[in-house]
Design a protein around this motif. Structure first.
Motif, PDB file in Angstrom:
ATOM      1  N   LYS A 193     -63.322  -6.129  52.108  1.00  0.00           N
ATOM      2  CA  LYS A 193     -64.157  -6.696  53.165  1.00  0.00           C
ATOM      3  C   LYS A 193     -65.356  -7.437  52.592  1.00  0.00           C
ATOM      4  O   LYS A 193     -65.783  -8.474  53.126  1.00  0.00           O
ATOM      5  CB  LYS A 193     -64.627  -5.578  54.098  1.00  0.00           C
ATOM      6  N   LEU A 194     -65.892  -6.917  51.502  1.00  0.00           N
ATOM      7  CA  LEU A 194     -67.079  -7.511  50.893  1.00  0.00           C
ATOM      8  C   LEU A 194     -66.743  -8.570  49.847  1.00  0.00           C
ATOM      9  O   LEU A 194     -67.618  -8.996  49.099  1.00  0.00           O
ATOM     10  CB  LEU A 194     -67.943  -6.404  50.277  1.00  0.00           C
ATOM     11  N   GLY A 195     -65.489  -8.990  49.810  1.00  0.00           N
ATOM     12  CA  GLY A 195     -65.124 -10.102  48.936  1.00  0.00           C
ATOM     13  C   GLY A 195     -64.717  -9.721  47.534  1.00  0.00           C
ATOM     14  O   GLY A 195     -64.879 -10.510  46.603  1.00  0.00           O
ATOM     15  N   TYR A 196     -64.187  -8.515  47.373  1.00  0.00           N
ATOM     16  CA  TYR A 196     -63.708  -8.068  46.068  1.00  0.00           C
ATOM     17  C   TYR A 196     -62.182  -8.212  45.985  1.00  0.00           C
ATOM     18  O   TYR A 196     -61.490  -8.215  46.997  1.00  0.00           O
ATOM     19  CB  TYR A 196     -64.061  -6.607  45.836  1.00  0.00           C
ATOM     20  N   ARG A 197     -61.676  -8.300  44.760  1.00  0.00           N
ATOM     21  CA  ARG A 197     -60.238  -8.290  44.548  1.00  0.00           C
ATOM     22  C   ARG A 197     -59.902  -7.363  43.391  1.00  0.00           C
ATOM     23  O   ARG A 197     -60.701  -7.161  42.466  1.00  0.00           O
ATOM     24  CB  ARG A 197     -59.713  -9.689  44.256  1.00  0.00           C
ATOM     25  N   LYS A 198     -58.708  -6.795  43.444  1.00  0.00           N
ATOM     26  CA  LYS A 198     -58.251  -5.919  42.372  1.00  0.00           C
ATOM     27  C   LYS A 198     -57.859  -6.774  41.168  1.00  0.00           C
ATOM     28  O   LYS A 198     -57.084  -7.711  41.278  1.00  0.00           O
ATOM     29  CB  LYS A 198     -57.058  -5.087  42.843  1.00  0.00           C
ATOM     30  N   VAL A 199     -58.402  -6.438  40.001  1.00  0.00           N
ATOM     31  CA  VAL A 199     -58.099  -7.211  38.791  1.00  0.00           C
ATOM     32  C   VAL A 199     -57.258  -6.416  37.793  1.00  0.00           C
ATOM     33  O   VAL A 199     -56.776  -6.970  36.807  1.00  0.00           O
ATOM     34  CB  VAL A 199     -59.391  -7.696  38.103  1.00  0.00           C
ATOM     35  N   GLY A 200     -57.092  -5.130  38.046  1.00  0.00           N
ATOM     36  CA  GLY A 200     -56.268  -4.338  37.139  1.00  0.00           C
ATOM     37  C   GLY A 200     -56.252  -2.872  37.515  1.00  0.00           C
ATOM     38  O   GLY A 200     -57.101  -2.402  38.273  1.00  0.00           O
ATOM     39  N   VAL A 201     -55.247  -2.178  36.993  1.00  0.00           N
ATOM     40  CA  VAL A 201     -55.106  -0.740  37.233  1.00  0.00           C
ATOM     41  C   VAL A 201     -54.870  -0.040  35.904  1.00  0.00           C
ATOM     42  O   VAL A 201     -54.016  -0.446  35.111  1.00  0.00           O
ATOM     43  CB  VAL A 201     -53.931  -0.438  38.189  1.00  0.00           C
ATOM     44  N   MET A 202     -55.661   0.984  35.655  1.00  0.00           N
ATOM     45  CA  MET A 202     -55.455   1.838  34.493  1.00  0.00           C
ATOM     46  C   MET A 202     -54.671   3.062  34.958  1.00  0.00           C
ATOM     47  O   MET A 202     -55.180   3.880  35.717  1.00  0.00           O
ATOM     48  CB  MET A 202     -56.801   2.254  33.882  1.00  0.00           C
TER      49      MET A 202
ATOM     50  N   MET B 148     -71.170  -6.986  39.762  1.00  0.00           N
ATOM     51  CA  MET B 148     -71.046  -5.596  40.205  1.00  0.00           C
ATOM     52  C   MET B 148     -69.565  -5.242  40.252  1.00  0.00           C
ATOM     53  O   MET B 148     -68.794  -5.812  41.027  1.00  0.00           O
ATOM     54  CB  MET B 148     -71.661  -5.403  41.582  1.00  0.00           C
ATOM     55  N   ILE B 149     -69.161  -4.317  39.407  1.00  0.00           N
ATOM     56  CA  ILE B 149     -67.766  -3.912  39.318  1.00  0.00           C
ATOM     57  C   ILE B 149     -67.538  -2.664  40.167  1.00  0.00           C
ATOM     58  O   ILE B 149     -68.375  -1.763  40.213  1.00  0.00           O
ATOM     59  CB  ILE B 149     -67.388  -3.629  37.854  1.00  0.00           C
ATOM     60  N   GLY B 150     -66.392  -2.624  40.837  1.00  0.00           N
ATOM     61  CA  GLY B 150     -66.012  -1.442  41.582  1.00  0.00           C
ATOM     62  C   GLY B 150     -64.861  -0.739  40.885  1.00  0.00           C
ATOM     63  O   GLY B 150     -63.872  -1.384  40.517  1.00  0.00           O
ATOM     64  N   VAL B 151     -64.990   0.554  40.664  1.00  0.00           N
ATOM     65  CA  VAL B 151     -63.928   1.352  40.031  1.00  0.00           C
ATOM     66  C   VAL B 151     -63.483   2.403  41.038  1.00  0.00           C
ATOM     67  O   VAL B 151     -64.287   3.232  41.469  1.00  0.00           O
ATOM     68  CB  VAL B 151     -64.422   2.019  38.729  1.00  0.00           C
ATOM     69  N   ILE B 152     -62.211   2.362  41.423  1.00  0.00           N
ATOM     70  CA  ILE B 152     -61.712   3.185  42.523  1.00  0.00           C
ATOM     71  C   ILE B 152     -60.566   4.063  42.057  1.00  0.00           C
ATOM     72  O   ILE B 152     -59.566   3.560  41.527  1.00  0.00           O
ATOM     73  CB  ILE B 152     -61.220   2.299  43.688  1.00  0.00           C
ATOM     74  N   ALA B 153     -60.706   5.376  42.231  1.00  0.00           N
ATOM     75  CA  ALA B 153     -59.609   6.297  41.951  1.00  0.00           C
ATOM     76  C   ALA B 153     -58.591   6.176  43.081  1.00  0.00           C
ATOM     77  O   ALA B 153     -58.946   6.239  44.254  1.00  0.00           O
ATOM     78  CB  ALA B 153     -60.118   7.727  41.830  1.00  0.00           C
ATOM     79  N   LEU B 154     -57.341   6.004  42.710  1.00  0.00           N
ATOM     80  CA  LEU B 154     -56.273   5.789  43.701  1.00  0.00           C
ATOM     81  C   LEU B 154     -55.508   7.074  43.997  1.00  0.00           C
ATOM     82  O   LEU B 154     -55.327   7.907  43.105  1.00  0.00           O
ATOM     83  CB  LEU B 154     -55.321   4.715  43.181  1.00  0.00           C
ATOM     84  N   PRO B 155     -55.084   7.233  45.266  1.00  0.00           N
ATOM     85  CA  PRO B 155     -55.301   6.318  46.401  1.00  0.00           C
ATOM     86  C   PRO B 155     -56.650   6.548  47.060  1.00  0.00           C
ATOM     87  O   PRO B 155     -57.148   7.665  47.106  1.00  0.00           O
ATOM     88  CB  PRO B 155     -54.168   6.698  47.345  1.00  0.00           C
ATOM     89  N   ASN B 156     -57.214   5.481  47.587  1.00  0.00           N
ATOM     90  CA  ASN B 156     -58.473   5.559  48.333  1.00  0.00           C
ATOM     91  C   ASN B 156     -58.539   4.333  49.248  1.00  0.00           C
ATOM     92  O   ASN B 156     -59.205   3.345  48.948  1.00  0.00           O
ATOM     93  CB  ASN B 156     -59.667   5.597  47.383  1.00  0.00           C
ATOM     94  N   LYS B 157     -57.831   4.401  50.368  1.00  0.00           N
ATOM     95  CA  LYS B 157     -57.693   3.250  51.246  1.00  0.00           C
ATOM     96  C   LYS B 157     -59.028   2.781  51.805  1.00  0.00           C
ATOM     97  O   LYS B 157     -59.264   1.576  51.951  1.00  0.00           O
ATOM     98  CB  LYS B 157     -56.731   3.580  52.387  1.00  0.00           C
ATOM     99  N   SER B 158     -59.917   3.714  52.130  1.00  0.00           N
ATOM    100  CA  SER B 158     -61.196   3.322  52.725  1.00  0.00           C
ATOM    101  C   SER B 158     -62.056   2.544  51.731  1.00  0.00           C
ATOM    102  O   SER B 158     -62.692   1.549  52.092  1.00  0.00           O
ATOM    103  CB  SER B 158     -61.950   4.553  53.231  1.00  0.00           C
ATOM    104  N   SER B 159     -62.082   2.990  50.474  1.00  0.00           N
ATOM    105  CA  SER B 159     -62.870   2.285  49.465  1.00  0.00           C
ATOM    106  C   SER B 159     -62.257   0.921  49.146  1.00  0.00           C
ATOM    107  O   SER B 159     -62.968  -0.075  48.987  1.00  0.00           O
ATOM    108  CB  SER B 159     -62.968   3.119  48.188  1.00  0.00           C
ATOM    109  N   GLU B 160     -60.938   0.878  49.070  1.00  0.00           N
ATOM    110  CA  GLU B 160     -60.275  -0.408  48.817  1.00  0.00           C
ATOM    111  C   GLU B 160     -60.554  -1.381  49.956  1.00  0.00           C
ATOM    112  O   GLU B 160     -60.803  -2.571  49.722  1.00  0.00           O
ATOM    113  CB  GLU B 160     -58.773  -0.198  48.648  1.00  0.00           C
ATOM    114  N   ALA B 161     -60.520  -0.901  51.198  1.00  0.00           N
ATOM    115  CA  ALA B 161     -60.784  -1.758  52.347  1.00  0.00           C
ATOM    116  C   ALA B 161     -62.225  -2.263  52.342  1.00  0.00           C
ATOM    117  O   ALA B 161     -62.492  -3.427  52.668  1.00  0.00           O
ATOM    118  CB  ALA B 161     -60.490  -1.004  53.638  1.00  0.00           C
ATOM    119  N   LEU B 162     -63.167  -1.389  51.971  1.00  0.00           N
ATOM    120  CA  LEU B 162     -64.577  -1.777  51.918  1.00  0.00           C
ATOM    121  C   LEU B 162     -64.790  -2.886  50.896  1.00  0.00           C
ATOM    122  O   LEU B 162     -65.443  -3.898  51.185  1.00  0.00           O
ATOM    123  CB  LEU B 162     -65.444  -0.567  51.564  1.00  0.00           C
TER     124      LEU B 162
END
Length: 214
Positions: free
Chosen positions: A173-182, A156-170
């Motif tokens: 918390k659930l064990g995800y890490r950032k692997v790249g930024v477009m 399950m991949i998460g794609v987050i438009a930045l900035p979005n501190k709440s989504s990044e924190a979520l």
């Protein structure tokens, strides 16, 4: 009152750092506190499959983000009919209901149409404005993991438009890490927007199994 109990995937205890168990215990305590808050407030809540009658409320939730934020790249409000179409196309589409009102929703969709991506999905979650900070997002996303797994999804991949501190924190918390930024791949409200891509960290206690009672 609907209760959600979560358990971690079974793993060998050999070679696991003490910090692993500390994180597991911390997550369980956090989940228990969330439910105690709901019990104290006397709210009746549940996570369930979204249905046609939810579409109007879901459209209202999403349109807030379309019209007021950059967390979605859509710029035109959606209708209940459009939400219904997206429900039908999604791998799984869940709603969080409290006292008869939808306070949030989450869904998983195919990450890409090509065959080799068939076990990978992209998760999305939106909460009603003002419903943040109560643990609803955590419960919804955990339930989404479980529902997606039932559809054969392995990643399950998460794609987050930045900035979005709440989504990044979520996601963290659930064990995800950032692997790249477009960088600068979106443009909304006269500003360029970056996209962050996140994936689950291996051997982290992501709570994928959720059992719903009531």
């Amino acid at each position: 009152m609907s209760l959600v109990s979560c358990e971690c995937d079974n793993r060998s205890v050999s070679g696991i750092e003490p910090s692993f168990w500390f994180e597991v215990i911390s997550m369980l305590i956090s989940n228990m506190l969330i439910h105690l808050i709901f019990l104290w407030a006397g709210s009746i809540s549940m996570i369930r499959k979204a249905i046609a009658s939810d579409c109007e409320q879901i459209a209202d939730i999403y349109n807030h983000y379309i019209l007021n934020t950059t967390v979605t790249f859509e710029v035109d409000p959606v209708t209940a009919e459009e939400i219904a179409e997206r429900q039908n196309k999604a791998l799984c589409f869940l709603a969080y209901e409290e006292d008869g009102y939808v306070l949030g929703y989450a869904y998983a969709s195919n990450y890409h149409s090509r065959a080799a991506y068939r076990y990978t999905a992209e998760g999305s979650i939106y909460l009603k404005n003002g419903a943040e900070g109560r643990g609803v997002g955590t419960l919804l996303y955990e339930a989404l993991f479980s529902a997606a797994k039932e559809h054969g999804i392995r990643e399950m991949i998460g794609v987050i438009a930045l900035p979005n501190k709440s989504s990044e924190a979520l996601h963290q918390k659930l064990g995800y890490r950032k692997v790249g930024v477009m960088e600068r791949c979106g443009f909304k409200f006269d500003q360029a927007i970056d996209l962050s891509f996140t994936t689950p960290i291996r051997n982290k206690p992501i709570r994928k199994k959720c059992l719903k009672f009531g």
